[in-house]
Design a protein around this motif. Structure first.
Motif, mmCIF file in Angstrom:
data_model
loop_
_atom_site.group_PDB
_atom_site.id
_atom_site.type_symbol
_atom_site.label_atom_id
_atom_site.label_comp_id
_atom_site.label_asym_id
_atom_site.label_seq_id
_atom_site.Cartn_x
_atom_site.Cartn_y
_atom_site.Cartn_z
ATOM 1 N N THR A 69 0.805 -1.194 0.217
ATOM 2 C CA THR A 69 -0.007 -0.124 0.000
ATOM 3 C C THR A 69 0.750 1.056 0.024
ATOM 4 O O THR A 69 0.529 2.205 -0.652
ATOM 5 C CB THR A 69 -1.085 0.004 1.169
ATOM 6 O OG1 THR A 69 -0.088 -0.145 2.341
ATOM 7 C CG2 THR A 69 -1.900 -1.088 1.258
ATOM 8 N N GLN A 70 2.063 1.113 0.542
ATOM 9 C CA GLN A 70 2.818 2.417 0.610
ATOM 10 C C GLN A 70 3.811 2.327 -0.435
ATOM 11 O O GLN A 70 4.593 3.286 -0.442
ATOM 12 C CB GLN A 70 3.625 2.379 2.031
ATOM 13 C CG GLN A 70 2.553 2.533 3.232
ATOM 14 C CD GLN A 70 3.276 2.343 4.365
ATOM 15 O OE1 GLN A 70 4.478 2.472 4.698
ATOM 16 N NE2 GLN A 70 2.575 2.048 5.610
ATOM 17 N N VAL A 71 3.874 1.424 -1.282
ATOM 18 C CA VAL A 71 4.800 1.215 -2.238
ATOM 19 C C VAL A 71 6.328 1.257 -1.843
ATOM 20 O O VAL A 71 7.061 2.362 -2.350
ATOM 21 C CB VAL A 71 4.638 2.189 -3.482
ATOM 22 C CG1 VAL A 71 5.265 1.617 -4.738
ATOM 23 C CG2 VAL A 71 3.017 2.220 -3.770
ATOM 24 N N ARG A 72 6.823 0.484 -0.962
ATOM 25 C CA ARG A 72 8.051 0.580 -0.519
ATOM 26 C C ARG A 72 8.792 -0.704 -0.518
ATOM 27 O O ARG A 72 8.066 -1.776 -0.198
ATOM 28 C CB ARG A 72 8.163 1.312 0.648
ATOM 29 C CG ARG A 72 7.259 0.699 1.955
ATOM 30 C CD ARG A 72 7.651 1.252 3.471
ATOM 31 N NE ARG A 72 6.751 1.000 4.264
ATOM 32 C CZ ARG A 72 6.902 -0.464 4.974
ATOM 33 N NH1 ARG A 72 8.053 -0.950 5.022
ATOM 34 N NH2 ARG A 72 6.210 -0.804 5.789
ATOM 35 N N GLU A 73 9.996 -0.956 -0.459
ATOM 36 C CA GLU A 73 10.566 -2.152 -0.379
ATOM 37 C C GLU A 73 10.215 -3.189 -1.392
ATOM 38 O O GLU A 73 10.407 -4.446 -0.888
ATOM 39 C CB GLU A 73 10.708 -2.510 1.047
ATOM 40 C CG GLU A 73 11.338 -1.836 2.215
ATOM 41 C CD GLU A 73 11.019 -2.140 3.479
ATOM 42 O OE1 GLU A 73 11.883 -2.833 3.868
ATOM 43 O OE2 GLU A 73 9.981 -2.040 4.064
ATOM 44 N N LEU A 74 9.803 -2.769 -2.489
ATOM 45 C CA LEU A 74 9.325 -3.763 -3.302
ATOM 46 C C LEU A 74 10.637 -4.196 -4.532
ATOM 47 O O LEU A 74 11.108 -3.111 -4.935
ATOM 48 C CB LEU A 74 8.256 -3.378 -4.156
ATOM 49 C CG LEU A 74 7.001 -3.094 -3.281
ATOM 50 C CD1 LEU A 74 5.631 -2.289 -4.061
ATOM 51 C CD2 LEU A 74 6.468 -4.099 -2.507
ATOM 52 N N THR A 75 10.599 -5.422 -4.907
ATOM 53 C CA THR A 75 11.653 -5.592 -5.798
ATOM 54 C C THR A 75 11.167 -5.804 -7.404
ATOM 55 O O THR A 75 10.155 -6.138 -7.597
ATOM 56 C CB THR A 75 12.290 -7.050 -5.369
ATOM 57 O OG1 THR A 75 13.044 -6.980 -4.141
ATOM 58 C CG2 THR A 75 13.203 -7.513 -6.295
ATOM 59 N N PRO A 76 12.107 -5.443 -8.235
ATOM 60 C CA PRO A 76 11.505 -5.211 -9.721
ATOM 61 C C PRO A 76 11.222 -6.923 -9.964
ATOM 62 O O PRO A 76 12.007 -7.900 -9.498
ATOM 63 C CB PRO A 76 13.012 -4.905 -10.421
ATOM 64 C CG PRO A 76 13.725 -4.008 -9.236
ATOM 65 C CD PRO A 76 13.142 -4.547 -7.920
ATOM 66 N N VAL A 77 10.399 -7.046 -10.956
ATOM 67 C CA VAL A 77 9.896 -8.498 -11.511
ATOM 68 C C VAL A 77 9.716 -8.302 -12.911
ATOM 69 O O VAL A 77 9.440 -7.330 -13.364
ATOM 70 C CB VAL A 77 8.436 -8.699 -10.560
ATOM 71 C CG1 VAL A 77 7.765 -9.968 -11.265
ATOM 72 C CG2 VAL A 77 8.786 -8.826 -9.134
ATOM 73 N N ALA A 78 9.829 -9.394 -13.451
ATOM 74 C CA ALA A 78 9.501 -9.703 -14.905
ATOM 75 C C ALA A 78 8.367 -10.809 -14.998
ATOM 76 O O ALA A 78 8.313 -11.585 -14.096
ATOM 77 C CB ALA A 78 10.802 -10.374 -15.735
ATOM 78 N N VAL A 79 7.299 -10.320 -15.753
ATOM 79 C CA VAL A 79 5.874 -11.038 -15.711
ATOM 80 C C VAL A 79 6.185 -11.649 -17.028
ATOM 81 O O VAL A 79 6.204 -11.317 -18.227
ATOM 82 C CB VAL A 79 4.828 -9.936 -15.737
ATOM 83 C CG1 VAL A 79 3.676 -10.905 -15.567
ATOM 84 C CG2 VAL A 79 5.070 -9.217 -14.431
ATOM 85 N N ILE A 80 5.838 -13.011 -17.054
ATOM 86 C CA ILE A 80 5.745 -14.039 -18.372
ATOM 87 C C ILE A 80 4.402 -14.493 -18.088
ATOM 88 O O ILE A 80 4.162 -15.167 -17.378
ATOM 89 C CB ILE A 80 6.814 -14.882 -18.507
ATOM 90 C CG1 ILE A 80 8.022 -14.259 -18.504
ATOM 91 C CG2 ILE A 80 6.491 -15.799 -19.917
ATOM 92 C CD1 ILE A 80 9.384 -15.446 -18.300
ATOM 93 N N ARG A 81 3.501 -14.420 -18.911
ATOM 94 C CA ARG A 81 2.020 -14.851 -19.280
ATOM 95 C C ARG A 81 2.173 -15.698 -20.566
ATOM 96 O O ARG A 81 2.577 -15.669 -21.786
ATOM 97 C CB ARG A 81 1.194 -13.999 -19.464
ATOM 98 C CG ARG A 81 -0.557 -14.566 -19.494
ATOM 99 C CD ARG A 81 -1.260 -13.437 -20.084
ATOM 100 N NE ARG A 81 -1.454 -12.269 -19.192
ATOM 101 C CZ ARG A 81 -2.065 -11.267 -19.442
ATOM 102 N NH1 ARG A 81 -2.708 -10.896 -20.795
ATOM 103 N NH2 ARG A 81 -2.112 -10.171 -18.473
ATOM 104 N N LEU A 82 1.656 -17.306 -20.100
ATOM 105 C CA LEU A 82 1.789 -18.274 -21.256
ATOM 106 C C LEU A 82 0.246 -18.276 -21.796
ATOM 107 O O LEU A 82 -0.611 -18.752 -20.912
ATOM 108 C CB LEU A 82 2.070 -19.666 -20.682
ATOM 109 C CG LEU A 82 3.498 -19.587 -19.848
ATOM 110 C CD1 LEU A 82 3.528 -21.007 -19.297
ATOM 111 C CD2 LEU A 82 4.562 -19.235 -21.155
ATOM 112 N N THR A 83 -0.177 -17.744 -22.915
ATOM 113 C CA THR A 83 -1.429 -18.001 -23.520
ATOM 114 C C THR A 83 -1.287 -17.700 -25.108
ATOM 115 O O THR A 83 -0.323 -18.327 -25.664
ATOM 116 C CB THR A 83 -2.140 -16.544 -22.914
ATOM 117 O OG1 THR A 83 -3.460 -16.747 -23.553
ATOM 118 C CG2 THR A 83 -1.408 -15.420 -23.273
ATOM 119 N N THR A 84 -2.202 -17.110 -25.722
ATOM 120 C CA THR A 84 -2.122 -16.995 -27.312
ATOM 121 C C THR A 84 -1.668 -15.509 -27.663
ATOM 122 O O THR A 84 -2.679 -14.778 -27.617
ATOM 123 C CB THR A 84 -3.640 -17.413 -28.011
ATOM 124 O OG1 THR A 84 -3.774 -18.761 -27.468
ATOM 125 C CG2 THR A 84 -3.302 -17.521 -29.150
#
Length: 519
Positions: A69-84
């Protein structure tokens, strides 16, 4: 004995339980680093006790929901979605901009996924996935959220994709949506992304828990309470911090059931910052059936159905009592409230002036006009009474259990005839943490294939039972607390059921020994 700890936004509570008896309890202000508040409350609650007799420590914390909620201490993430591919609705498309940017906004779509019955939607594009993994490596991102269409039905597509990614990125930290959310791709994917960005923070927080308890000479195994009122070991918690997000209100509701002996009713938890209202069913919070927002991000994993109001002990009172909230002094209550030598009028001051609470220096609020005090109390009671009506499932007169540090404010509520405030109500959240059980859940689509509804439900119960045993439950104590099945007539031949079964049981002694050995 069990030691229960709950870290709230304002106070950190600790209780010591011997079986079903609360031996001692304590409340201490939450500190900015969390650890200081835990140390103080545990020292107070265990003073004069033989800590070698503590069999388990169970902790509930708001640390992770606060980070979101405070947008702190969050680590960068790569998102991969498997679909069409291609996809117009890309991952994180409706996220708050600040949160999306904090995570890096790295999104990819690749061929893969499953149909509702588990058959392949698309063959997994392994070469394309390797190219995506190489790109993620170039970006320097180590944490990956992997989602797939209908993966709760069959996780094979995500499992295969994870293996391919690790061929390129051997040390990648991968969160898979099949392990986290329910049917519904976008919300499940969102929960998986949040889980991935919290993992480094989870390691640091849990390591801190271990250090502070070790410094007190406590060597018992440590568990964290989950959103659904069950508990998990530290290894599991490091992998799935998202499952602790709503443990605060859940612990309070479980503690209310334990302290009052009432398993079906309505609970109001008046804390330092908010009042949370929810329904108990079989001693557990009623779970939400819709996607809920976490810091503006829609998610669909196990969450209690709770209505929160900005009313708590630290809530500011203004305009001669006519305006209460939404601002709160939070964990600074002990220095900013009038009764503690501060200059801010809070609901705690109102409670002391009204004679319903005996804390701090009562002479500091003796000057408050009776009209201001009564106006503030009426404001709070009317708003909470209206919220109770909204939270009820029916017009029947359900018992209302009031707990939390600010529960003394509610000696009456409009329209409520059965208002119960049990002993130790002020530390119900820590009691709920200490009383947590081990759970197992199944939520998936089953095809009948000639079987009856009863046979499918039996299969689902068996799967949930096995998951509970694997999580450490004593098989002789496992019971079902929630069962739901919905025919999916819109699917081909109408031969499908969505089934959800949740079971709980006591922690097996062998599991306590195993967790203790890990420490």
């Amino acid at each position: 004995m069990k030691l229960g700890i709950d870290v709230g936004g304002t106070n950190t509570d600790a209780v010591l339980l011997d079986g079903r008896t609360v031996i001692s309890s304590a409340k201490s202000p939450t500190t900015a680093d969390v650890i200081g508040g835990i140390l103080a409350s545990v020292q107070l609650a265990t003073e004069g006790q033989d800590l070698s007799k503590v069999d388990a420590v169970l902790i509930g914390t708001t640390h992770f929901i606060n980070a979101i909620t405070q947008v702190r201490e969050l680590t960068p993430v790569a998102v991969i979605r498997l679909t069409t591919p291609p996809q117009t609705l890309i991952p994180m498309v409706d996220w708050p901009g600040q949160t999306r940017e904090a995570l890096g906004n790295h999104t990819f779509v690749c061929h893969g996924g499953s149909q509702f019955d588990g058959s392949p939607l698309n063959p997994l594009d392994e070469s394309g996935l390797k190219e995506i993994a190489a790109r993620i490596g170039e970006l320097g991102v180590e944490h990956i959220a992997l989602s797939s269409v209908f993966s709760p039905v069959t996780p094979e597509s995500e499992e295969q994709a994870a293996a391919v990614i690790r061929e390129v990125l051997p040390h990648a930290d991968i969160s898979s949506s099949a392990d986290i959310g329910r049917i519904g791709l976008l919300e499940r994917e969102n929960a998986t992304i949040l889980n991935a960005c919290l993992r480094p923070l989870a390691k640091d927080v849990i390591d801190g828990f271990e250090r502070v308890l070790s410094s007190l000479g406590i060597s018992a195994p440590i568990f964290l309470s989950q959103n659904d009122g069950t508990m998990m070991g530290l290894a599991f918690a490091r992998q799935f911090p998202i499952f602790t997000i709503a443990s605060g209100p859940t612990n309070s509701m479980r503690g209310a059931a334990f302290l009052s002996g009432i398993e079906d009713g309505l609970v109001i938890d008046v804390g330092g910052t908010t009042s949370d209202i929810g329904m108990l069913h079989n001693g557990f919070p009623r779970e939400s059936t819709i996607a809920l927002s976490l810091g503006g991000v829609r998610s669909n994993f196990r969450m209690p159905d709770v209505l929160s109001l900005a009313i708590g002990g630290g809530t500011l009172v203004e305009d001669d009592g006519r305006r209460v909230g939404p601002t709160s002094v939070g964990y600074r209550l002990g220095s900013e409230a009038l009764v503690f030598g501060g200059r801010t009028l809070t609901l705690t001051d109102i409670a002391v002036a009204a004679g319903v609470a005996d804390i701090g220096d009562a002479s500091a609020v003796a000057h408050l006009p009776k009209s201001t005090v009564q106006s503030a109390l009426n404001n709070v009671r009317e708003r909470l009474g209206a919220a109770v009506d909204r939270a009820k499932l029916s017009a029947s007169d359900s018992p209302v259990i009031v707990v939390g540090g600010g529960s003394a404010l509610l000696d009456e509520l409009p329209g409520v005839s059965r208002l119960i405030r049990p002993d130790r109500a002020e530390v119900a959240n820590a009691v709920g943490a200490a009383f947590a059980q081990v759970g197992g859940e199944v939520d998936r689509i089953f095809t009948l294939n000639g079987r009856t509804r009863e046979q499918v439900l039996e299969e689902a119960y068996g799967q949930a039972f096995r998951r509970a045993v694997e999580a450490g439950a004593d098989r002789d104590t496992i019971r079902a607390v929630d069962t739901e099945d919905v025919p999916l007539s819109h699917l081909p031949d109408g031969q499908a059921l969505r089934v959800r079964v949740k079971v709980v049981g006591e922690m097996a002694q062998r599991s306590l020994q195993q967790e203790g050995a890990l420490r």
